[in-house]
Motif scaffolding. Structure first.
Motif, mmCIF file in Angstrom:
data_model
loop_
_atom_site.group_PDB
_atom_site.id
_atom_site.type_symbol
_atom_site.label_atom_id
_atom_site.label_comp_id
_atom_site.label_asym_id
_atom_site.label_seq_id
_atom_site.Cartn_x
_atom_site.Cartn_y
_atom_site.Cartn_z
ATOM 1 N N ALA A 1 15.182 67.571 -11.059
ATOM 2 C CA ALA A 1 15.264 68.120 -9.633
ATOM 3 C C ALA A 1 15.776 69.514 -9.996
ATOM 4 O O ALA A 1 16.659 69.710 -10.787
ATOM 5 C CB ALA A 1 16.153 67.664 -8.850
ATOM 6 N N LEU A 2 15.248 70.564 -9.324
ATOM 7 C CA LEU A 2 15.704 72.043 -9.704
ATOM 8 C C LEU A 2 16.427 72.494 -8.579
ATOM 9 O O LEU A 2 16.015 72.649 -7.257
ATOM 10 C CB LEU A 2 14.435 73.101 -9.798
ATOM 11 N N ALA B 1 12.409 78.712 -8.398
ATOM 12 C CA ALA B 1 12.254 77.217 -8.683
ATOM 13 C C ALA B 1 10.994 76.526 -8.393
ATOM 14 O O ALA B 1 10.647 75.745 -8.967
ATOM 15 C CB ALA B 1 13.481 76.643 -7.919
ATOM 16 N N ASP B 2 10.278 76.760 -7.251
ATOM 17 C CA ASP B 2 9.106 76.321 -6.886
ATOM 18 C C ASP B 2 8.019 76.596 -7.565
ATOM 19 O O ASP B 2 7.256 75.844 -8.394
ATOM 20 C CB ASP B 2 8.480 76.819 -5.357
ATOM 21 N N ARG B 3 7.867 77.961 -8.325
ATOM 22 C CA ARG B 3 6.870 78.330 -9.291
ATOM 23 C C ARG B 3 7.241 77.553 -10.602
ATOM 24 O O ARG B 3 6.187 77.199 -11.230
ATOM 25 C CB ARG B 3 7.184 79.841 -9.645
ATOM 26 N N VAL C 1 18.381 87.146 -0.979
ATOM 27 C CA VAL C 1 17.503 87.947 -1.694
ATOM 28 C C VAL C 1 17.271 87.252 -3.154
ATOM 29 O O VAL C 1 16.292 87.241 -3.660
ATOM 30 C CB VAL C 1 18.305 89.163 -1.954
ATOM 31 N N LEU C 2 18.278 86.394 -3.524
ATOM 32 C CA LEU C 2 17.880 85.698 -4.899
ATOM 33 C C LEU C 2 16.949 84.731 -4.622
ATOM 34 O O LEU C 2 16.107 84.229 -5.546
ATOM 35 C CB LEU C 2 19.305 85.173 -5.168
ATOM 36 N N ALA C 3 16.818 83.998 -3.500
ATOM 37 C CA ALA C 3 16.150 82.928 -3.207
ATOM 38 C C ALA C 3 14.640 83.681 -3.000
ATOM 39 O O ALA C 3 13.728 82.763 -3.411
ATOM 40 C CB ALA C 3 16.484 82.092 -1.922
#
Length: 287
Positions: free
Chosen positions: A160-161, A179-181, A100-102
Motif C-alpha cells: 500500500a502506498l 502514488a497512483d502513477r 497541491v502536493l497530492a
C-alpha cells in the motif's frame, strides 16, 4: 542581488516570476527605473486579506482563533504601529500545500503549483502569490522529500502506498497522483491498483473524476463503493441516530432487513452519481 566577478548584477531566478507578472523584462536590477523598483519590492499587503494560517497536527480547537504578532518587536519600522492581527491554526491536512502536493505530477510541477498559491491581496486588490514573495524555491526544497510516497502493507500483506490526505470538504479529498502513477508502473499492464477517494461519491468521488483525473490523465476502469450495514440502517431515516460514546440501539445490533432495504436508497443515489461519469460500480458491504 550580489555582483558577479565582472561587477554585473543579475536577478535571481526566484525573482523572475514577479518581474514577469509586473511586465518588467529587464535582466539586471541596475536597469530598473525608480518606479519599477518600487513596484517590484513593495507588495503593500492588506493584513485583513491574509487567508493563510499556521498548521499543526495537534487536536486543539482553542487554536482555531488566536492573536499573532503581539510582541513589542513586531511593529512597523517606519510608523511604530503594531503588526498584530487575528489569525488561527488549521490542521495539516487542511493546508493548501497538502492539496497541491497530492496533485503534483513531479518536482517541477510541484514548484509551479506552489508558486501560484495566493496568500493575500495588496491594498489595491491584487492577488499576491508565493512567487510574489520569492519563496517558491524554499517551499519546494522543504517539500521535495514529501513528494515520495510511503510504502506500507495491509493486514493481508498487500503493498500500500500511503501519500497525502487533503480534506474533501475543503480540497479534493484524494491521495496523490504520484502514488497512483507509481503503483500502476509497479503492477504492470496486467495488474490493478485501488486508489481511495474519500467522503463518498458526492465529495471525494466527484472531485476524483473532475479534478484528479483531469490533471493525472488517468481513467478508472471501475469504482468500488464501500458501505456498511449499520450505515444503510441509519440512512433509512427510521433508525435512531448514532450518538458518540453511547451504546448502539437495538436496530443496529439486530438484523432488521427492512431498515437495510430502505437505507439502500441512499446507496443507489451514490451508484447513480458514479455512473454519470461513465464508470461501472462494484459495491462492497461491510458488516
Amino acid at each position: 542581488c550580489p555582483a558577479d566577478g565582472s561587477g554585473r548584477r543579475t536577478f535571481e531566478l526566484s525573482m523572475r516570476p514577479r518581474l514577469d507578472k509586473l511586465g518588467i523584462f529587464k535582466a539586471a536590477p541596475d536597469d530598473l527605473t525608480a518606479s519599477e523598483i518600487e513596484r517590484f519590492v513593495r507588495l503593500d499587503i492588506d493584513p485583513d486579506s491574509i487567508t493563510w494560517k499556521r498548521v499543526t497536527d495537534t487536536n486543539d480547537r482553542y487554536l482555531r482563533g488566536v492573536s499573532v504578532g503581539t510582541s513589542p518587536s513586531e511593529v512597523n519600522k517606519k510608523t511604530g504601529e503594531s503588526l498584530g492581527r487575528e489569525s488561527g491554526f488549521a490542521i495539516t491536512v487542511a493546508s493548501e500545500i497538502m492539496a497541491v502536493l497530492a496533485l503534483a505530477t513531479d518536482l517541477s510541477d510541484l514548484r509551479a503549483r506552489l508558486g501560484r498559491m495566493i496568500a493575500c491581496t495588496s491594498r489595491a486588490g491584487e492577488p499576491l502569490t508565493a512567487d510574489d514573495f520569492g519563496i517558491t524555491g524554499a517551499l519546494t526544497v522543504l517539500m521535495m522529500d514529501a513528494l515520495m510516497p510511503t510504502t506500507m502493507q495491509t493486514l493481508e500483506g498487500t503493498p500500500a502506498l500511503v501519500h497525502c490526505g487533503p480534506f474533501a470538504n475543503i480540497a479534493h479529498g484524494n491521495s496523490s497522483v504520484v502514488a497512483d502513477r507509481l503503483a500502476l508502473k509497479l503492477v504492470g499492464p496486467q495488474g490493478y491498483v485501488l486508489t481511495e477517494a474519500g467522503f463518498g461519491s458526492d465529495m471525494g468521488g466527484e472531485k476524483f473524476f473532475n479534478i484528479k483525473c483531469l490533471y493525472s490523465k488517468l481513467r478508472p476502469s471501475c469504482a468500488v463503493l464501500v458501505c456498511t450495514v449499520r450505515a444503510l440502517k441509519l440512512h433509512s431515516n427510521e433508525a435512531p441516530p448514532v450518538v458518540p460514546g453511547a451504546a448502539l440501539a437495538a436496530e443496529y445490533r439486530e438484523e432488521r432487513l427492512g431498515l437495510v432495504a430502505k437505507g439502500a436508497a441512499n446507496m443507489l443515489a451514490h451508484i447513480q452519481n458514479v455512473r454519470k461519469h461513465g464508470v461501472q460500480v462494484v459495491v462492497a458491504i461491510n458488516r
